[in-house]
Design a protein around this motif. Structure first.
Motif, PDB file in Angstrom:
ATOM      1  N   HIS A  22       3.688 -32.914 -44.700  1.00 46.25           N
ATOM      2  CA  HIS A  22       4.932 -32.851 -45.261  1.00 46.25           C
ATOM      3  C   HIS A  22       5.141 -31.524 -46.308  1.00 46.25           C
ATOM      4  O   HIS A  22       6.121 -31.074 -46.467  1.00 46.25           O
ATOM      5  CB  HIS A  22       5.162 -33.912 -46.200  1.00 46.25           C
ATOM      6  CG  HIS A  22       5.089 -35.189 -45.272  1.00 46.25           C
ATOM      7  ND1 HIS A  22       6.038 -36.391 -45.631  1.00 46.25           N
ATOM      8  CD2 HIS A  22       4.427 -35.513 -44.186  1.00 46.25           C
ATOM      9  CE1 HIS A  22       5.729 -37.178 -44.400  1.00 46.25           C
ATOM     10  NE2 HIS A  22       4.927 -36.915 -43.815  1.00 46.25           N
ATOM     11  N   LEU A  23       4.031 -30.914 -46.831  1.00 50.11           N
ATOM     12  CA  LEU A  23       4.159 -29.552 -47.682  1.00 50.11           C
ATOM     13  C   LEU A  23       3.035 -28.730 -47.047  1.00 50.11           C
ATOM     14  O   LEU A  23       1.905 -29.026 -46.439  1.00 50.11           O
ATOM     15  CB  LEU A  23       3.764 -30.038 -49.012  1.00 50.11           C
ATOM     16  CG  LEU A  23       4.677 -30.707 -50.021  1.00 50.11           C
ATOM     17  CD1 LEU A  23       3.997 -31.025 -51.250  1.00 50.11           C
ATOM     18  CD2 LEU A  23       5.837 -29.614 -50.145  1.00 50.11           C
ATOM     19  N   ASP A  24       3.580 -27.491 -47.044  1.00 48.04           N
ATOM     20  CA  ASP A  24       2.618 -26.312 -46.437  1.00 48.04           C
ATOM     21  C   ASP A  24       1.967 -25.909 -47.394  1.00 48.04           C
ATOM     22  O   ASP A  24       2.813 -25.103 -48.464  1.00 48.04           O
ATOM     23  CB  ASP A  24       3.618 -25.403 -45.640  1.00 48.04           C
ATOM     24  CG  ASP A  24       2.805 -24.406 -45.285  1.00 48.04           C
ATOM     25  OD1 ASP A  24       1.520 -24.302 -45.110  1.00 48.04           O
ATOM     26  OD2 ASP A  24       3.519 -23.321 -44.427  1.00 48.04           O
ATOM     27  N   PRO A  25       0.580 -25.690 -47.450  1.00 45.86           N
ATOM     28  CA  PRO A  25      -0.067 -24.888 -48.681  1.00 45.86           C
ATOM     29  C   PRO A  25       0.139 -23.693 -48.761  1.00 45.86           C
ATOM     30  O   PRO A  25      -0.005 -22.750 -49.873  1.00 45.86           O
ATOM     31  CB  PRO A  25      -1.460 -25.291 -48.469  1.00 45.86           C
ATOM     32  CG  PRO A  25      -1.743 -25.906 -47.055  1.00 45.86           C
ATOM     33  CD  PRO A  25      -0.203 -26.279 -46.560  1.00 45.86           C
ATOM     34  N   GLY A  26       0.882 -22.862 -47.743  1.00 47.35           N
ATOM     35  CA  GLY A  26       1.035 -21.684 -47.835  1.00 47.35           C
ATOM     36  C   GLY A  26       2.347 -21.342 -48.144  1.00 47.35           C
ATOM     37  O   GLY A  26       2.786 -20.191 -48.446  1.00 47.35           O
ATOM     38  N   ALA A  27       3.410 -22.434 -48.414  1.00 47.41           N
ATOM     39  CA  ALA A  27       4.643 -21.912 -48.742  1.00 47.41           C
ATOM     40  C   ALA A  27       4.932 -22.161 -50.273  1.00 47.41           C
ATOM     41  O   ALA A  27       4.299 -22.873 -51.117  1.00 47.41           O
ATOM     42  CB  ALA A  27       5.470 -23.136 -48.247  1.00 47.41           C
ATOM     43  N   ARG A  54      14.610 -29.709 -54.136  1.00 49.13           N
ATOM     44  CA  ARG A  54      14.882 -29.623 -52.495  1.00 49.13           C
ATOM     45  C   ARG A  54      13.848 -29.919 -51.770  1.00 49.13           C
ATOM     46  O   ARG A  54      13.964 -30.647 -50.668  1.00 49.13           O
ATOM     47  CB  ARG A  54      15.647 -28.169 -52.202  1.00 49.13           C
ATOM     48  CG  ARG A  54      16.974 -27.912 -53.051  1.00 49.13           C
ATOM     49  CD  ARG A  54      17.574 -26.491 -52.275  1.00 49.13           C
ATOM     50  NE  ARG A  54      16.591 -25.561 -52.286  1.00 49.13           N
ATOM     51  CZ  ARG A  54      16.362 -24.665 -53.196  1.00 49.13           C
ATOM     52  NH1 ARG A  54      16.889 -24.822 -54.333  1.00 49.13           N
ATOM     53  NH2 ARG A  54      15.159 -23.659 -53.023  1.00 49.13           N
ATOM     54  N   VAL A  55      12.679 -29.392 -51.930  1.00 49.20           N
ATOM     55  CA  VAL A  55      11.494 -29.428 -51.011  1.00 49.20           C
ATOM     56  C   VAL A  55      10.422 -30.334 -51.476  1.00 49.20           C
ATOM     57  O   VAL A  55      10.148 -31.381 -50.773  1.00 49.20           O
ATOM     58  CB  VAL A  55      11.183 -28.030 -50.796  1.00 49.20           C
ATOM     59  CG1 VAL A  55       9.658 -28.414 -49.855  1.00 49.20           C
ATOM     60  CG2 VAL A  55      12.023 -27.030 -50.445  1.00 49.20           C
ATOM     61  N   VAL A  56       9.747 -30.291 -52.643  1.00 51.07           N
ATOM     62  CA  VAL A  56       8.985 -31.108 -53.165  1.00 51.07           C
ATOM     63  C   VAL A  56       9.337 -32.616 -53.148  1.00 51.07           C
ATOM     64  O   VAL A  56       8.609 -33.581 -52.814  1.00 51.07           O
ATOM     65  CB  VAL A  56       8.242 -30.493 -54.373  1.00 51.07           C
ATOM     66  CG1 VAL A  56       7.139 -31.356 -54.821  1.00 51.07           C
ATOM     67  CG2 VAL A  56       7.780 -29.237 -54.252  1.00 51.07           C
ATOM     68  N   ALA A  57      10.449 -32.720 -53.849  1.00 54.50           N
ATOM     69  CA  ALA A  57      10.876 -34.131 -54.127  1.00 54.50           C
ATOM     70  C   ALA A  57      10.901 -35.020 -52.830  1.00 54.50           C
ATOM     71  O   ALA A  57      10.720 -35.951 -52.715  1.00 54.50           O
ATOM     72  CB  ALA A  57      12.246 -34.301 -55.024  1.00 54.50           C
ATOM     73  N   ALA A  58      11.655 -34.249 -51.904  1.00 50.07           N
ATOM     74  CA  ALA A  58      11.966 -34.640 -50.543  1.00 50.07           C
ATOM     75  C   ALA A  58      10.576 -35.092 -49.928  1.00 50.07           C
ATOM     76  O   ALA A  58      10.371 -36.302 -49.114  1.00 50.07           O
ATOM     77  CB  ALA A  58      12.710 -33.851 -49.745  1.00 50.07           C
ATOM     78  N   SER A  72      13.544 -30.556 -43.493  1.00 46.69           N
ATOM     79  CA  SER A  72      14.756 -30.443 -43.951  1.00 46.69           C
ATOM     80  C   SER A  72      14.956 -28.886 -43.863  1.00 46.69           C
ATOM     81  O   SER A  72      14.089 -28.000 -43.603  1.00 46.69           O
ATOM     82  CB  SER A  72      15.116 -30.725 -45.378  1.00 46.69           C
ATOM     83  OG  SER A  72      14.420 -29.940 -46.398  1.00 46.69           O
ATOM     84  N   ALA A  73      16.296 -28.231 -43.874  1.00 43.54           N
ATOM     85  CA  ALA A  73      16.447 -27.023 -43.843  1.00 43.54           C
ATOM     86  C   ALA A  73      15.752 -26.263 -44.802  1.00 43.54           C
ATOM     87  O   ALA A  73      15.254 -24.843 -44.984  1.00 43.54           O
ATOM     88  CB  ALA A  73      18.102 -26.643 -43.850  1.00 43.54           C
ATOM     89  N   ALA A  74      15.955 -26.799 -46.046  1.00 43.80           N
ATOM     90  CA  ALA A  74      15.380 -26.159 -47.510  1.00 43.80           C
ATOM     91  C   ALA A  74      13.889 -26.178 -47.248  1.00 43.80           C
ATOM     92  O   ALA A  74      12.990 -25.066 -47.362  1.00 43.80           O
ATOM     93  CB  ALA A  74      15.491 -26.800 -48.644  1.00 43.80           C
ATOM     94  N   ALA A  75      13.056 -27.059 -46.513  1.00 41.41           N
ATOM     95  CA  ALA A  75      11.742 -26.968 -46.258  1.00 41.41           C
ATOM     96  C   ALA A  75      11.387 -25.804 -45.207  1.00 41.41           C
ATOM     97  O   ALA A  75      10.350 -25.297 -45.389  1.00 41.41           O
ATOM     98  CB  ALA A  75      11.194 -28.507 -45.927  1.00 41.41           C
ATOM     99  N   ALA A  76      12.167 -25.958 -44.319  1.00 38.92           N
ATOM    100  CA  ALA A  76      12.098 -24.863 -43.407  1.00 38.92           C
ATOM    101  C   ALA A  76      12.371 -23.424 -43.806  1.00 38.92           C
ATOM    102  O   ALA A  76      11.483 -22.437 -43.423  1.00 38.92           O
ATOM    103  CB  ALA A  76      13.108 -24.987 -42.183  1.00 38.92           C
ATOM    104  N   ALA A  77      13.137 -23.375 -44.661  1.00 33.07           N
ATOM    105  CA  ALA A  77      13.409 -22.000 -45.307  1.00 33.07           C
ATOM    106  C   ALA A  77      12.242 -21.530 -46.315  1.00 33.07           C
ATOM    107  O   ALA A  77      11.923 -20.208 -46.550  1.00 33.07           O
ATOM    108  CB  ALA A  77      14.496 -21.913 -46.498  1.00 33.07           C
ATOM    109  N   SER A  78      11.362 -22.462 -46.588  1.00 28.49           N
ATOM    110  CA  SER A  78      10.337 -22.086 -47.455  1.00 28.49           C
ATOM    111  C   SER A  78       8.816 -21.870 -46.758  1.00 28.49           C
ATOM    112  O   SER A  78       7.830 -21.829 -47.274  1.00 28.49           O
ATOM    113  CB  SER A  78       9.772 -23.254 -48.664  1.00 28.49           C
ATOM    114  OG  SER A  78       9.800 -24.459 -47.973  1.00 28.49           O
ATOM    115  N   ALA A  79       9.060 -22.120 -45.372  1.00 26.23           N
ATOM    116  CA  ALA A  79       7.882 -21.865 -44.498  1.00 26.23           C
ATOM    117  C   ALA A  79       7.537 -20.632 -44.341  1.00 26.23           C
ATOM    118  O   ALA A  79       8.164 -19.609 -45.008  1.00 26.23           O
ATOM    119  CB  ALA A  79       8.263 -22.146 -43.080  1.00 26.23           C
TER     120      ALA A  79
END
Length: 149
Positions: A22-27, A54-58, A72-79
């Motif tokens: 759910h969280l990418d350690p490189g992001a 936007r990302v961590v709470a989700a 989500s789109a926000a999580a994808a944007a932080s990839a």
């Protein structure tokens, strides 16, 4: 519950979300999660709080077990890579991974997307220079990719 228990709980929750994908350690969102653990949410910058919300709470709202939820789109944007339609096999990569002393295309973020410089740049001793002229480039790039030319 005291602060240390709260931080420890958040640390465990973040580790579980990383393990589940759910969280990418490189992001950047992962770094913000670590900052929240270390400093507390109130001491994050405005931009960090926005990314956290936007990302961590989700990710924290997603179940800690089971299959990963769609990002989500926000999580994808932080990839760690952006693929823009039509760019093919030349994705944007984080600037921290940029090679030294090789002509590449660099970009800054504008409206949530990479905006590329129109000329090749080269990183020389931690300074970005125009690859053709050798003159310093006064931008703060966020991404790079292979020079298409």
């Amino acid at each position: 519950m005291d602060i240390s228990n709260s931080d420890r709980d958040l640390s465990k929750q973040v580790a579980a979300r990383v393990e589940r994908g759910h969280l990418d350690p490189g992001a950047p969102a992962y770094g913000v999660a670590l900052a929240a653990i270390d400093l507390g949410y109130d001491r994050l910058t405005r931009a960090q709080r926005g990314l956290y919300d936007r990302v961590v709470a989700a990710a924290l709202a997603a179940p800690a077990s089971g299959s990963p939820v769609p990002r989500s789109a926000a999580a994808a944007a932080s990839a760690s890579e952006w693929r823009i339609p039509g760019e093919g096999l030349n994705p944007w990569r984080p600037i921290r991974e940029a090679p030294d002393d090789r002509a590449v295309q660099i970009a800054t973020m504008v409206d949530g997307r990479p905006s590329a410089l129109a000329f090749a740049c080269r990183q020389v001793q931690r300074t970005w220079v125009n690859a053709a002229t050798g003159k310093p480039v006064f931008v703060r790039p966020s991404h790079w990719r292979e020079w298409p030319g």
